[in-house]
Design a protein around this motif. Sequence first.
Motif, PDB file in Angstrom:
ATOM      1  N   ALA A  73      39.854  68.489  86.605  1.00  0.00           N
ATOM      2  CA  ALA A  73      38.947  67.349  86.713  1.00  0.00           C
ATOM      3  C   ALA A  73      37.538  67.850  87.017  1.00  0.00           C
ATOM      4  CB  ALA A  73      39.419  66.403  87.814  1.00  0.00           C
ATOM      5  N   PRO A  74      36.523  67.138  86.543  1.00  0.00           N
ATOM      6  CA  PRO A  74      35.155  67.568  86.813  1.00  0.00           C
ATOM      7  C   PRO A  74      34.768  67.309  88.261  1.00  0.00           C
ATOM      8  CG  PRO A  74      35.143  65.469  85.669  1.00  0.00           C
ATOM      9  CD  PRO A  74      36.570  65.930  85.715  1.00  0.00           C
ATOM     10  N   PRO A  75      33.774  68.020  88.764  1.00  0.00           N
ATOM     11  CA  PRO A  75      33.310  67.758  90.133  1.00  0.00           C
ATOM     12  C   PRO A  75      32.584  66.419  90.198  1.00  0.00           C
ATOM     13  CG  PRO A  75      31.845  69.303  89.046  1.00  0.00           C
ATOM     14  CD  PRO A  75      33.002  69.076  88.107  1.00  0.00           C
ATOM     15  N   GLN A  76      32.414  65.903  91.388  1.00  0.00           N
ATOM     16  CA  GLN A  76      31.737  64.620  91.583  1.00  0.00           C
ATOM     17  C   GLN A  76      30.258  64.793  91.900  1.00  0.00           C
ATOM     18  OE1 GLN A  76      33.375  61.699  90.903  1.00  0.00           O
ATOM     19  NE2 GLN A  76      34.885  63.204  90.207  1.00  0.00           N
ATOM     20  N   GLU A  77      29.733  65.972  91.695  1.00  0.00           N
ATOM     21  CA  GLU A  77      28.316  66.215  91.978  1.00  0.00           C
ATOM     22  C   GLU A  77      27.435  65.414  91.010  1.00  0.00           C
ATOM     23  OE1 GLU A  77      27.398  70.470  92.237  1.00  0.00           O
ATOM     24  OE2 GLU A  77      29.564  70.804  92.196  1.00  0.00           O
ATOM     25  N   ARG A  78      26.271  64.992  91.496  1.00  0.00           N
ATOM     26  CA  ARG A  78      25.332  64.256  90.663  1.00  0.00           C
ATOM     27  C   ARG A  78      24.427  65.211  89.904  1.00  0.00           C
ATOM     28  NH1 ARG A  78      20.130  64.265  92.589  1.00  0.00           N
ATOM     29  NH2 ARG A  78      19.734  64.593  94.814  1.00  0.00           N
ATOM     30  N   LEU A  79      23.673  64.664  88.970  1.00  0.00           N
ATOM     31  CA  LEU A  79      22.672  65.444  88.256  1.00  0.00           C
ATOM     32  C   LEU A  79      21.629  65.954  89.245  1.00  0.00           C
ATOM     33  CD1 LEU A  79      22.131  63.112  85.164  1.00  0.00           C
ATOM     34  CD2 LEU A  79      23.274  65.325  85.160  1.00  0.00           C
ATOM     35  N   PRO A  80      21.132  67.168  89.070  1.00  0.00           N
ATOM     36  CA  PRO A  80      20.199  67.729  90.049  1.00  0.00           C
ATOM     37  C   PRO A  80      18.796  67.149  89.905  1.00  0.00           C
ATOM     38  CG  PRO A  80      20.516  69.262  88.248  1.00  0.00           C
ATOM     39  CD  PRO A  80      21.470  68.131  88.012  1.00  0.00           C
ATOM     40  N   ASP A  81      18.031  67.210  90.979  1.00  0.00           N
ATOM     41  CA  ASP A  81      16.631  66.802  90.917  1.00  0.00           C
ATOM     42  C   ASP A  81      15.898  67.661  89.887  1.00  0.00           C
ATOM     43  OD1 ASP A  81      17.219  65.037  92.899  1.00  0.00           O
ATOM     44  OD2 ASP A  81      16.102  66.069  94.487  1.00  0.00           O
ATOM     45  N   GLY A  82      15.005  67.019  89.149  1.00  0.00           N
ATOM     46  CA  GLY A  82      14.268  67.705  88.090  1.00  0.00           C
ATOM     47  C   GLY A  82      14.868  67.511  86.719  1.00  0.00           C
ATOM     48  N   TYR A  83      16.162  67.211  86.664  1.00  0.00           N
ATOM     49  CA  TYR A  83      16.828  66.896  85.395  1.00  0.00           C
ATOM     50  C   TYR A  83      16.225  65.593  84.862  1.00  0.00           C
ATOM     51  CZ  TYR A  83      20.890  66.917  82.207  1.00  0.00           C
ATOM     52  OH  TYR A  83      21.715  66.977  81.111  1.00  0.00           O
ATOM     53  N   ALA A  84      16.009  65.518  83.580  1.00  0.00           N
ATOM     54  CA  ALA A  84      15.385  64.320  83.001  1.00  0.00           C
ATOM     55  C   ALA A  84      16.154  63.869  81.773  1.00  0.00           C
ATOM     56  CB  ALA A  84      13.929  64.594  82.637  1.00  0.00           C
ATOM     57  N   VAL A  85      16.023  62.598  81.463  1.00  0.00           N
ATOM     58  CA  VAL A  85      16.558  62.042  80.226  1.00  0.00           C
ATOM     59  C   VAL A  85      15.456  61.221  79.564  1.00  0.00           C
ATOM     60  CG1 VAL A  85      18.911  61.949  81.147  1.00  0.00           C
ATOM     61  CG2 VAL A  85      17.449  59.931  81.294  1.00  0.00           C
TER      62      VAL A  85
ATOM     63  N   PRO B 217      17.381  68.898  80.127  1.00  0.00           N
ATOM     64  CA  PRO B 217      18.038  69.486  81.297  1.00  0.00           C
ATOM     65  C   PRO B 217      17.123  70.406  82.087  1.00  0.00           C
ATOM     66  CG  PRO B 217      18.817  70.504  79.275  1.00  0.00           C
ATOM     67  CD  PRO B 217      17.979  69.343  78.869  1.00  0.00           C
ATOM     68  N   ALA B 218      17.298  70.361  83.384  1.00  0.00           N
ATOM     69  CA  ALA B 218      16.601  71.245  84.305  1.00  0.00           C
ATOM     70  C   ALA B 218      17.424  71.324  85.573  1.00  0.00           C
ATOM     71  CB  ALA B 218      15.196  70.728  84.602  1.00  0.00           C
ATOM     72  N   GLY B 219      17.220  72.393  86.341  1.00  0.00           N
ATOM     73  CA  GLY B 219      17.963  72.566  87.572  1.00  0.00           C
ATOM     74  C   GLY B 219      18.753  73.856  87.540  1.00  0.00           C
ATOM     75  N   PRO B 220      19.541  74.111  88.567  1.00  0.00           N
ATOM     76  CA  PRO B 220      20.300  75.373  88.629  1.00  0.00           C
ATOM     77  C   PRO B 220      21.291  75.476  87.473  1.00  0.00           C
ATOM     78  CG  PRO B 220      20.301  74.220  90.754  1.00  0.00           C
ATOM     79  CD  PRO B 220      19.753  73.268  89.749  1.00  0.00           C
ATOM     80  N   ALA B 221      21.238  76.586  86.762  1.00  0.00           N
ATOM     81  CA  ALA B 221      22.140  76.820  85.629  1.00  0.00           C
ATOM     82  C   ALA B 221      22.354  78.323  85.496  1.00  0.00           C
ATOM     83  CB  ALA B 221      21.558  76.249  84.339  1.00  0.00           C
ATOM     84  N   PRO B 222      23.471  78.732  84.911  1.00  0.00           N
ATOM     85  CA  PRO B 222      23.685  80.167  84.701  1.00  0.00           C
ATOM     86  C   PRO B 222      22.592  80.771  83.824  1.00  0.00           C
ATOM     87  CG  PRO B 222      25.702  78.917  84.324  1.00  0.00           C
ATOM     88  CD  PRO B 222      24.597  77.925  84.428  1.00  0.00           C
ATOM     89  N   GLY B 223      22.273  82.009  84.079  1.00  0.00           N
ATOM     90  CA  GLY B 223      21.359  82.742  83.224  1.00  0.00           C
ATOM     91  C   GLY B 223      22.126  83.597  82.234  1.00  0.00           C
TER      92      GLY B 223
ATOM     93  N   PRO C 253      20.445  75.716  79.804  1.00  0.00           N
ATOM     94  CA  PRO C 253      19.999  74.690  80.756  1.00  0.00           C
ATOM     95  C   PRO C 253      20.894  73.464  80.816  1.00  0.00           C
ATOM     96  CG  PRO C 253      18.131  75.567  79.539  1.00  0.00           C
ATOM     97  CD  PRO C 253      19.360  76.113  78.891  1.00  0.00           C
ATOM     98  N   HIS C 254      21.671  73.175  79.762  1.00  0.00           N
ATOM     99  CA  HIS C 254      22.569  72.023  79.789  1.00  0.00           C
ATOM    100  C   HIS C 254      23.601  72.152  80.913  1.00  0.00           C
ATOM    101  CE1 HIS C 254      21.420  69.713  76.202  1.00  0.00           C
ATOM    102  NE2 HIS C 254      21.101  70.879  75.669  1.00  0.00           N
ATOM    103  N   LEU C 255      23.923  73.381  81.301  1.00  0.00           N
ATOM    104  CA  LEU C 255      24.918  73.576  82.350  1.00  0.00           C
ATOM    105  C   LEU C 255      24.381  73.236  83.733  1.00  0.00           C
ATOM    106  CD1 LEU C 255      26.668  76.830  81.085  1.00  0.00           C
ATOM    107  CD2 LEU C 255      27.470  74.477  80.911  1.00  0.00           C
ATOM    108  N   ALA C 256      23.118  72.825  83.823  1.00  0.00           N
ATOM    109  CA  ALA C 256      22.621  72.265  85.081  1.00  0.00           C
ATOM    110  C   ALA C 256      23.331  70.961  85.415  1.00  0.00           C
ATOM    111  CB  ALA C 256      21.110  72.042  85.003  1.00  0.00           C
ATOM    112  N   ASP C 257      23.843  70.282  84.407  1.00  0.00           N
ATOM    113  CA  ASP C 257      24.667  69.083  84.622  1.00  0.00           C
ATOM    114  C   ASP C 257      26.031  69.552  85.104  1.00  0.00           C
ATOM    115  OD1 ASP C 257      26.315  66.876  84.486  1.00  0.00           O
ATOM    116  OD2 ASP C 257      25.820  66.354  82.412  1.00  0.00           O
TER     117      ASP C 257
END
Length: 482
Positions: free
Chosen positions: A6-18, A81-87, A190-194
């Motif tokens: 199951a996916p985590p319940q974390e929200r989209l990070p600050d800075g992420y935009a749509v 997408p923006a926020g923490p993501a793997p490099g 950057p999509h993996l910031a979600d």
Amino acid sequence: MTAVPAPPQERLPDGYAVRLAPGTRRREDGAALLGGSPLRLLRLAPRARDLLAGDRLTVTGPATAALAARLLDTGVAVPEPAGPAPGPDDVTVVVPVRDRAAGVARLLGALRADPATAGVRVLVVDDGSADPAALAAAASGIGVEVLRHDRSRGPAAARNTGLRAATTAAVAFLDSDCVPEPGWLEVLLPHLADPRLAVVAPRVTALPAARAGWVTAYETAVSALDMGPSPAPVVPLTGLSYVPSAALLARRAALGDGFDAGMRVAEDVDLVWRLAGAGWRVRYDPAARVAHDHPTSTAAWLWRRALYGTGAAPLAARHGSAVAPVVVSPWSAAALALAAGGGRPGRVLAAGTLAVATARLAARLAGPGRPAPHGLAAALVLRGTVAAARTLARAATRHHWPLTAAAAVVSRRARRAAAAVAVADAVLAWWPHRADVGPVRFAAARRLEDLAYGAGLWAGALRAGDPRALLPARPPPGGPAR
């Protein structure tokens, strides 16, 4: 069926935009959005309307994160997408291959030539090649490891072997007949910031053919691997229901045991649908591009299309109506059947059916204190009926062509209708690509492709003794959403 977590319940990070997707329209003075797939009217609460003052929303806290997620999940918005993501240093590239050493060498050359992927770890999984030494030589180099199956176990099993050996947060699957364009990974990562995004796929385009075949121009224009120019969520029974595994970037933790190794075809569709069913997001971003070495031999191309068709039966066994070849509302189906077979009385009844559907939809679309929008409802019903007509016509020449052929044998009227549908389908599909391929070649290739796919579809259903891959389905719930 292989399970996924199951996916985590974390929200989209600050800075992420749509931002609102192309084609999304504001209605009711900005209080409602019309768009997505399936088409729906999304009404915004006053607070949400204030947050979405323009066409772009940036996440700054829980309220904006919840609204941005809702806009993404209904398909009325696309991410920035923006926020923490793997490099790139936290990515492993997995290449499943059998007997294609030259392709592996070409792929590795493309990865090393791109600064963003020059240092990524690459796992080449040899799925029982006849000449393992040649493949090992082609895959030699710093950061490249070859894992070998003594016998061929299929591409799904080969990808799973690479998945189990990977230790990074992200895994990129690339087939050996692919050549990623520079910058592809920088677009996708950057999509993996979600935190709820499991997979994001690039656009798969045609690699220029060294020797063009008869089918090359057609395959370049409308390859089954090319999902088109528009970004979108990937959801069963919508306009974009799957993405091919020829090129994928995945969150390793989301995949669980990975692909279903019991499937030799359609294992990518199965994975996407399992992820979606578990609550993960899957996206398609055509800004990233990976070229694919399409088949140039007509025989090989037709065999591949027939093979794709056989994948529908195992998908139906696992996912039921999600694999339906025809998705059409009962209202549209009834109106079209009456209009086609009932003469003048049938056309009158068809008009009455659409009028009732319009009235019902208008009542559903009516906002608080607002009159029912009969004009909008009529436009949507007409649009849906036209789309249903095209869907049914397409099925008559592709998925259900054996039934069409049987009807044509015994009925002159059916022969005329089938010929008209086949010509209209080819012309409508060719027109957007008229600068790339001639009409006669396009029409001939389209009919051959449909015959091959339909033959594989029916063969797979008959072999499985399961007709569900041939049966229609209703559209998923759409209409007004709040």
